[in-house]
Write a protein that holds these residues in place. Structure first.
Motif, PDB file in Angstrom:
ATOM      1  N   PRO A 119       6.752  -2.348 -23.189  1.00  0.00           N
ATOM      2  CA  PRO A 119       6.304  -3.745 -23.144  1.00  0.00           C
ATOM      3  C   PRO A 119       5.076  -3.948 -24.040  1.00  0.00           C
ATOM      4  O   PRO A 119       4.299  -3.020 -24.280  1.00  0.00           O
ATOM      5  CB  PRO A 119       5.951  -3.956 -21.668  1.00  0.00           C
ATOM      6  CG  PRO A 119       6.671  -2.870 -20.931  1.00  0.00           C
ATOM      7  CD  PRO A 119       6.716  -1.711 -21.871  1.00  0.00           C
ATOM      8  N   ALA A 120       4.917  -5.153 -24.522  1.00  0.00           N
ATOM      9  CA  ALA A 120       3.747  -5.468 -25.345  1.00  0.00           C
ATOM     10  C   ALA A 120       2.497  -5.514 -24.481  1.00  0.00           C
ATOM     11  O   ALA A 120       2.555  -5.786 -23.274  1.00  0.00           O
ATOM     12  CB  ALA A 120       3.962  -6.808 -26.040  1.00  0.00           C
ATOM     13  N   HIS A 121       1.358  -5.233 -25.108  1.00  0.00           N
ATOM     14  CA  HIS A 121       0.081  -5.284 -24.397  1.00  0.00           C
ATOM     15  C   HIS A 121      -0.995  -5.766 -25.354  1.00  0.00           C
ATOM     16  O   HIS A 121      -1.035  -5.354 -26.520  1.00  0.00           O
ATOM     17  CB  HIS A 121      -0.292  -3.911 -23.842  1.00  0.00           C
ATOM     18  CG  HIS A 121      -1.297  -3.966 -22.734  1.00  0.00           C
ATOM     19  ND1 HIS A 121      -2.596  -4.378 -22.919  1.00  0.00           N
ATOM     20  CD2 HIS A 121      -1.185  -3.673 -21.407  1.00  0.00           C
ATOM     21  CE1 HIS A 121      -3.245  -4.333 -21.766  1.00  0.00           C
ATOM     22  NE2 HIS A 121      -2.403  -3.903 -20.830  1.00  0.00           N
ATOM     23  N   GLY A 122      -1.873  -6.623 -24.870  1.00  0.00           N
ATOM     24  CA  GLY A 122      -2.909  -7.197 -25.715  1.00  0.00           C
ATOM     25  C   GLY A 122      -4.089  -6.294 -25.968  1.00  0.00           C
ATOM     26  O   GLY A 122      -4.916  -6.586 -26.840  1.00  0.00           O
ATOM     27  N   GLN A 123      -4.205  -5.194 -25.208  1.00  0.00           N
ATOM     28  CA  GLN A 123      -5.327  -4.271 -25.384  1.00  0.00           C
ATOM     29  C   GLN A 123      -4.838  -2.980 -26.043  1.00  0.00           C
ATOM     30  O   GLN A 123      -3.678  -2.586 -25.874  1.00  0.00           O
ATOM     31  CB  GLN A 123      -5.968  -3.932 -24.032  1.00  0.00           C
ATOM     32  CG  GLN A 123      -6.562  -5.118 -23.293  1.00  0.00           C
ATOM     33  CD  GLN A 123      -7.225  -4.687 -21.988  1.00  0.00           C
ATOM     34  OE1 GLN A 123      -7.921  -3.674 -21.941  1.00  0.00           O
ATOM     35  NE2 GLN A 123      -7.006  -5.463 -20.936  1.00  0.00           N
ATOM     36  N   PRO A 124      -5.711  -2.308 -26.779  1.00  0.00           N
ATOM     37  CA  PRO A 124      -5.311  -1.034 -27.392  1.00  0.00           C
ATOM     38  C   PRO A 124      -5.182   0.064 -26.332  1.00  0.00           C
ATOM     39  O   PRO A 124      -5.601  -0.097 -25.183  1.00  0.00           O
ATOM     40  CB  PRO A 124      -6.458  -0.733 -28.356  1.00  0.00           C
ATOM     41  CG  PRO A 124      -7.644  -1.421 -27.746  1.00  0.00           C
ATOM     42  CD  PRO A 124      -7.097  -2.678 -27.119  1.00  0.00           C
ATOM     43  N   VAL A 125      -4.616   1.189 -26.747  1.00  0.00           N
ATOM     44  CA  VAL A 125      -4.533   2.352 -25.860  1.00  0.00           C
ATOM     45  C   VAL A 125      -5.951   2.793 -25.500  1.00  0.00           C
ATOM     46  O   VAL A 125      -6.829   2.832 -26.373  1.00  0.00           O
ATOM     47  CB  VAL A 125      -3.771   3.501 -26.557  1.00  0.00           C
ATOM     48  CG1 VAL A 125      -3.811   4.769 -25.711  1.00  0.00           C
ATOM     49  CG2 VAL A 125      -2.337   3.082 -26.832  1.00  0.00           C
ATOM     50  N   PRO A 126      -6.227   3.090 -24.230  1.00  0.00           N
ATOM     51  CA  PRO A 126      -7.585   3.508 -23.846  1.00  0.00           C
ATOM     52  C   PRO A 126      -8.058   4.711 -24.656  1.00  0.00           C
ATOM     53  O   PRO A 126      -7.280   5.608 -24.986  1.00  0.00           O
ATOM     54  CB  PRO A 126      -7.437   3.864 -22.360  1.00  0.00           C
ATOM     55  CG  PRO A 126      -6.244   3.093 -21.902  1.00  0.00           C
ATOM     56  CD  PRO A 126      -5.319   3.040 -23.077  1.00  0.00           C
ATOM     57  N   GLU A 127      -9.349   4.730 -24.973  1.00  0.00           N
ATOM     58  CA  GLU A 127      -9.899   5.843 -25.746  1.00  0.00           C
ATOM     59  C   GLU A 127      -9.927   7.129 -24.928  1.00  0.00           C
ATOM     60  O   GLU A 127      -9.718   8.216 -25.465  1.00  0.00           O
ATOM     61  CB  GLU A 127     -11.317   5.493 -26.216  1.00  0.00           C
ATOM     62  CG  GLU A 127     -11.363   4.362 -27.246  1.00  0.00           C
ATOM     63  CD  GLU A 127     -12.781   4.105 -27.727  1.00  0.00           C
ATOM     64  OE1 GLU A 127     -13.696   4.850 -27.291  1.00  0.00           O
ATOM     65  OE2 GLU A 127     -12.974   3.178 -28.533  1.00  0.00           O
ATOM     66  N   ARG A 128     -10.206   7.002 -23.652  1.00  0.00           N
ATOM     67  CA  ARG A 128     -10.269   8.179 -22.787  1.00  0.00           C
ATOM     68  C   ARG A 128      -9.144   8.086 -21.764  1.00  0.00           C
ATOM     69  O   ARG A 128      -9.053   7.114 -21.004  1.00  0.00           O
ATOM     70  CB  ARG A 128     -11.624   8.264 -22.081  1.00  0.00           C
ATOM     71  CG  ARG A 128     -12.797   8.363 -23.046  1.00  0.00           C
ATOM     72  CD  ARG A 128     -14.118   8.435 -22.307  1.00  0.00           C
ATOM     73  NE  ARG A 128     -14.216   9.658 -21.516  1.00  0.00           N
ATOM     74  CZ  ARG A 128     -15.282   9.968 -20.767  1.00  0.00           C
ATOM     75  NH1 ARG A 128     -16.309   9.130 -20.705  1.00  0.00           N
ATOM     76  NH2 ARG A 128     -15.308  11.092 -20.087  1.00  0.00           N
ATOM     77  N   ILE A 129      -8.292   9.092 -21.742  1.00  0.00           N
ATOM     78  CA  ILE A 129      -7.147   9.111 -20.827  1.00  0.00           C
ATOM     79  C   ILE A 129      -7.269  10.352 -19.946  1.00  0.00           C
ATOM     80  O   ILE A 129      -7.274  11.480 -20.455  1.00  0.00           O
ATOM     81  CB  ILE A 129      -5.817   9.130 -21.602  1.00  0.00           C
ATOM     82  CG1 ILE A 129      -5.715   7.879 -22.492  1.00  0.00           C
ATOM     83  CG2 ILE A 129      -4.635   9.194 -20.633  1.00  0.00           C
ATOM     84  CD1 ILE A 129      -4.460   7.840 -23.346  1.00  0.00           C
ATOM     85  N   PRO A 130      -7.381  10.183 -18.632  1.00  0.00           N
ATOM     86  CA  PRO A 130      -7.533  11.344 -17.740  1.00  0.00           C
ATOM     87  C   PRO A 130      -6.240  12.140 -17.614  1.00  0.00           C
ATOM     88  O   PRO A 130      -5.160  11.688 -18.013  1.00  0.00           O
ATOM     89  CB  PRO A 130      -7.920  10.701 -16.405  1.00  0.00           C
ATOM     90  CG  PRO A 130      -7.307   9.334 -16.461  1.00  0.00           C
ATOM     91  CD  PRO A 130      -7.385   8.905 -17.898  1.00  0.00           C
ATOM     92  N   HIS A 131      -6.378  13.331 -17.057  1.00  0.00           N
ATOM     93  CA  HIS A 131      -5.241  14.206 -16.810  1.00  0.00           C
ATOM     94  C   HIS A 131      -5.046  14.370 -15.308  1.00  0.00           C
ATOM     95  O   HIS A 131      -6.006  14.363 -14.538  1.00  0.00           O
ATOM     96  CB  HIS A 131      -5.461  15.584 -17.440  1.00  0.00           C
ATOM     97  CG  HIS A 131      -5.478  15.575 -18.933  1.00  0.00           C
ATOM     98  ND1 HIS A 131      -6.479  14.977 -19.663  1.00  0.00           N
ATOM     99  CD2 HIS A 131      -4.601  16.092 -19.837  1.00  0.00           C
ATOM    100  CE1 HIS A 131      -6.229  15.129 -20.956  1.00  0.00           C
ATOM    101  NE2 HIS A 131      -5.106  15.802 -21.094  1.00  0.00           N
ATOM    102  N   GLY A 132      -3.812  14.543 -14.897  1.00  0.00           N
ATOM    103  CA  GLY A 132      -3.520  14.762 -13.486  1.00  0.00           C
ATOM    104  C   GLY A 132      -2.062  15.120 -13.298  1.00  0.00           C
ATOM    105  O   GLY A 132      -1.358  15.495 -14.239  1.00  0.00           O
TER     106      GLY A 132
END
Length: 430
Positions: free
Chosen positions: A402-415
């Motif tokens: 899906p489209a999104h108006g915000q860019p991919v987050p700079e920091r992405i956690p792991h889990g």
């Protein structure tokens, strides 16, 4: 205090799943009853007097008065018999009666003296709202809750026992008595340096107790220490002398998980044999090991899974463009989209804007947008175990992002994929 039918315990397990917990409109810690419950299941709980979310809230002085009065009504010999019977043949809840009675007999009349966190430094009372059914459920499940951390639980344990006629109190079978003596011998035979954790491990490995899981073994040891059979001169149990809550909360280090006296006990201290004789001396050890009950008589009947549809899962390793159904509760589902997959098998996941009482389908997730954090920020996470986590099932593949108006987050956690089940509350209101 008869043990609830296994089907009733299964219903309570569904209610008291941590995913159903919430604070109700009055601020009480409650549990949602899943909407998948049938009217027959509701009636079954009503018939057994175990309706969830039945609350009490007593004041400090009332609790101490009730505890002392209830304990005075309990004869320690039948309570000791019930304690030994709980090793095998009786409901685990009967283990709580003896330590609760000992607590009530030792408890002095005192003024409430709150310490940090609001608990009384003398008795651990805290002005909590208590769900009496949840307390009963945990007594039956673990044999825990005799008032050691909240005296209200001691009152509830004693009242449940007192409500049963004397003829209904369990008498230990020869096998129960033999098991109890074996437990004592095991503790006597430990190396002198052995502490609580080694004693628990040895008891678990011996497989003597019914429902012999580590937590169950730990509960038995804590009860023996609480009444004074496992104690030290500096940290006595309650049948030796009364110790305050703040004294019982002292531990050798922050890594010790159990309270005094057990926190300080080691095998070199041995057992308080005089107290063993006082409480249990009338229970003579059988000369030979009694035959264990047959597997047919002790096996628990399997209970049916809750009604409701299950998602049609697409097997295989994670792949970009996959959509996974996420089970938040028995009666609530969501979905998450996989953007890409790394070489280590972790998928970059993002919640879709979906809540459903039934498992979502591939058609249902088509065209749905992403769901940001409640503060409006976009959020993603790298998840491992997408193909092997219960409650996380792939339902669609090759779905366009899906489209999104915000860019991919700079920091992405792991889990792990399991984290999606409890992190959803930051994105979705439910």
């Amino acid at each position: 205090m008869a043990h609830p039918d296994t089907s009733v315990m299964a219903l309570l397990a569904r209610v008291y799943d941590s995913r159903n917990s919430h604070f109700d409109a009055e601020g009480r810690y409650s549990h949602r009853i899943p909407s998948t419950f049938t009217e027959a299941e509701h009636q079954q709980l009503r018939d057994t007097g175990l309706v969830p979310n039945v609350f009490i809230q007593w004041g400090h002085d009332e609790v101490i008065t009730r505890l002392r009065q209830s304990a005075a009504k309990v004869d320690l010999r039948p309570a000791a018999d019930a304690f030994v019977a709980s090793m095998g043949s009786a409901d685990l809840a009967w283990l709580t009666v003896l330590p609760a009675a000992v607590l009530g007999r030792a408890m002095p009349v005192h003024a409430e003296d709150p310490m940090g966190g609001g608990s009384c430094r003398v008795c651990f009372f805290k002005a909590d709202v208590i769900d009496t059914t949840q307390a009963a459920y945990f007594r039956h499940l673990e044999g825990a809750g005799w008032g050691d951390t909240q005296p209200v639980n001691g009152v509830l344990a004693l009242n449940a026992a007192i409500a049963s006629p004397p003829s209904a109190w369990p008498k230990p079978t020869p096998r129960d008595v033999w098991v109890f003596h074996q437990v004592l011998d095991l503790l006597r035979g430990l190396p002198s340096t052995a502490r609580y954790s080694q004693a628990r491990t040895a008891l678990h490995k011996a497989g003597l107790l019914s429902a012999s899981r580590p937590s169950r073994c730990g509960t038995v040891l804590e009860a023996l220490a609480f009444i004074g059979i496992l104690q030290t001169p500096e940290h006595p149990g309650l049948m030796t002398c009364f110790t305050t809550a703040i004294e019982r909360d002292q531990r050798p280090s922050v890594r010790v998980e159990v309270p005094a006296p057990l926190a300080w006990w080691s095998a070199k201290e041995g057992l308080q044999e005089t107290l063993v004789a006082t409480l249990f001396g009338h229970l003579e050890r059988p000369t030979a090991e009694p035959i264990p009950p047959s597997a047919a008589s002790t096996a628990r009947r399997k209970t049916a899974s809750p009604a409701g549809a299950r998602p049609k899962s697409i097997p295989g390793p994670p792949a970009p463009g996959s959509v996974y159904a996420i089970r938040f509760r028995e009666d609530l589902w969501g979905a998450a989209y996989c953007h890409e997959v790394r070489t280590d098998g972790r998928g970059r996941m993002e919640f879709l804007d979906l809540l459903s009482p039934t498992p979502p389908t591939a058609d249902q997730v088509t065209g749905i947008g992403f769901r940001d954090r409640l503060n409006g920020e976009r959020w993603q996470t790298w998840c491992g175990g997408l193909d092997k986590t219960p409650g996380v099932k792939r339902i669609a593949m090759d779905v366009p992002a899906p489209a999104h108006g915000q860019p991919v987050p700079e920091r992405i956690p792991h889990g792990g994929a399991r984290d999606l089940q409890h992190l959803a509350g930051w994105n979705l209101r439910f």
